[in-house]
Design an enzyme around this catalytic site. Sequence first.
Site, PDB file in Angstrom:
ATOM      1  CD  GLU A 200      -2.925  -1.311   0.182  1.00  0.00           C
ATOM      2  OE1 GLU A 200      -2.985  -0.137  -0.327  1.00  0.00           O
ATOM      3  OE2 GLU A 200      -3.618  -2.179  -0.188  1.00  0.00           O
ATOM      4  CG  LEU A 201       3.501   1.161  -2.710  1.00  0.00           C
ATOM      5  CD1 LEU A 201       3.989   0.818  -3.839  1.00  0.00           C
ATOM      6  CD2 LEU A 201       4.355   0.986  -1.445  1.00  0.00           C
TER       7      LEU A 201
ATOM      8  CB  CYS B 118      -2.058   6.770   1.700  1.00  0.00           C
ATOM      9  SG  CYS B 118      -0.590   6.062   2.425  1.00  0.00           S
TER      10      CYS B 118
END
Length: 475
Positions: free
Chosen positions: A248-249, A282
Amino acid sequence: MKQTKLWINGVWETTEKSTELKAPYTGEVLTRVAKATIADVERAIEGAHETFQSFKKTTAYERAEILYKVVAIMRNRKQELAEILAKEAAKPLTAGLAEIDRTIATYQFAAEAAKQVTGETIPMDAAPGVTDRIGYTKRIPLGVVSAITPFNFPFNLIAHKLGPALAVGNTVVLKPASQTPLSALVMAHIFKEAGLPDGALQIVTGSGGELSDTLVTHPLVKKVTFTGSGAVGLKIKEKVGLRKVTLELGSNAAVIVEPSTPLEKIMARCVSGAFGFAGQVCISLQRIYVHQSIYHEFTKLFVEETEKLAVGDPLDKKTDVSAMINPSEVERIKNWIDEAKQQGAIVATGAKFTDRTCTPTVMTNVKAHMKVVCEETFAPIVSIIPYNTLDEAIEYVNESELALNAGIYTNVLTDAMKAADLLEAGAVVINDIPTFRVDNMPYGGVKMSGYGKEGIKYAVEEMTDLKLITMKLNY
C-alpha cells in the site's frame, strides 16, 4: 528515562542500543526506543514460525473470540490510546479518537471474518470423462507474516495487517514506524490480555533500513505486507521472490468538481480531506480540478474555510492541524512550495512555517510537472486547478503515475458513470472526496500506488492459500 522493549516470544526484552523518540509538536523526548538487531528479528521470525504450528490448529471460534476481546479492551481504553497518538504522532485528539473507533471496527470486522473463511464445491463432472470424483476448496493460513507499518495511522494500519492475519491462523512479526512504536507496543499488551498465544505476535522496533531485508527475505516468512513509500515498496517487490506481498503505497489523490455541485455543501468536507492530520494521509486530497465556470467561487470559498482551521497542540481539543511528523519534512515541503512559486505558482493562503508546523496551504496557477502536483506531498497542501470539459479533467487526473483513490462531484448520473469507468484508480468515489475509506471495503492502488488489496475480507484472501481437495469415489 524509560526505554521500550521488544516483544519476542511472549517476553519483553531489553536491547543494548536505543534511540530517542521525540514528540513531533514539542520536540520533547518521550522515551528511548529499543533498537532491534538482525539477530533479534531472526529470533522473532523463528519464534513466530514455531508458534504457527499450534496456532494454525486453533478454531475459527477461538480466533474470533480473541479478536472480540481486543475490541472490548480497546473500547474501554479509547481516550488513553488517542492520547498516545497525540504524543507520538501529533495527531489531534479528535482525529485520534476517530482512528481508535476505526481500529475497533477493523478488529471487529476481522473477528467476524474469522468465522466466514469458506471454500466452494467444484463440479468435477463438468470436465469430459469425469463421473466419479468430488472436489472442493478451502483456504489455509500461510505461516509467518512480516508486517511493516507507517506513522500516519499507527493503530488502524496495524489492525489491517494483524486483524486478517490472526483471523485465519497466521502469526505476525510487526515492525512499526520508528516514530510511532508506542501504539504498536500497547497492542502487544492488549493482545496478551485478550488471550493471544505467546509468539503469535512479535514486535521488533528499530531502523527499517537495517531490519527490512531480514523481514522480507527470511525463508520462514511466507507473506510481506507493507504500507509506506513507493521507493521502499519497489525495493521490497524486487526482493520478495515467490512470497505473497501486499504493498500500500502513496498517492496524490484528486477530485473533480463539476458545475452542478452545490459548493457550500461540500466545502468543509473538501477542506477536511485536504488538511486532516496535516495532509499526512495516503489518500489526502491533494489535487482539486474545478470547472472553469465555478473555479473562482470555489477557490474563494475553499480559502475562507481553510483559514478557519486552528493549528496547534494535538492535545488541545480545539486543534484541527498540528505538527508534521518531523522537522525535516517541514523543510522538504517548504522547498517544494518555494520551487513551485519560482515556477509561477501562487499561494492563496498558508505556507507559514515553524520548525515543526506548516499552516494549511492552498496553491493556484500550478502546472502538472510541479512536485506539489505530480508527487505525493504528504503535507497540508492542496492545489486547485481549472478545467474546461469533463474529458479534460479525467485526462488531468489520469496523467499521474499515482492512483489510489479518485473522486468526482456531479449531479449528472451519466457523467458520474463516465468518470467511474474512465478514472484510473483503485477506487472511484462519487459525490465525496477521495479521502473516504471505510475498513471493510477493498482498498489498494494501481499504477505506482500499490499491489494487492486491503480491507478485511480481501486481505483474508491475500493472507491465505487456496487448496483443492478432490476424491475419487471408485478405485
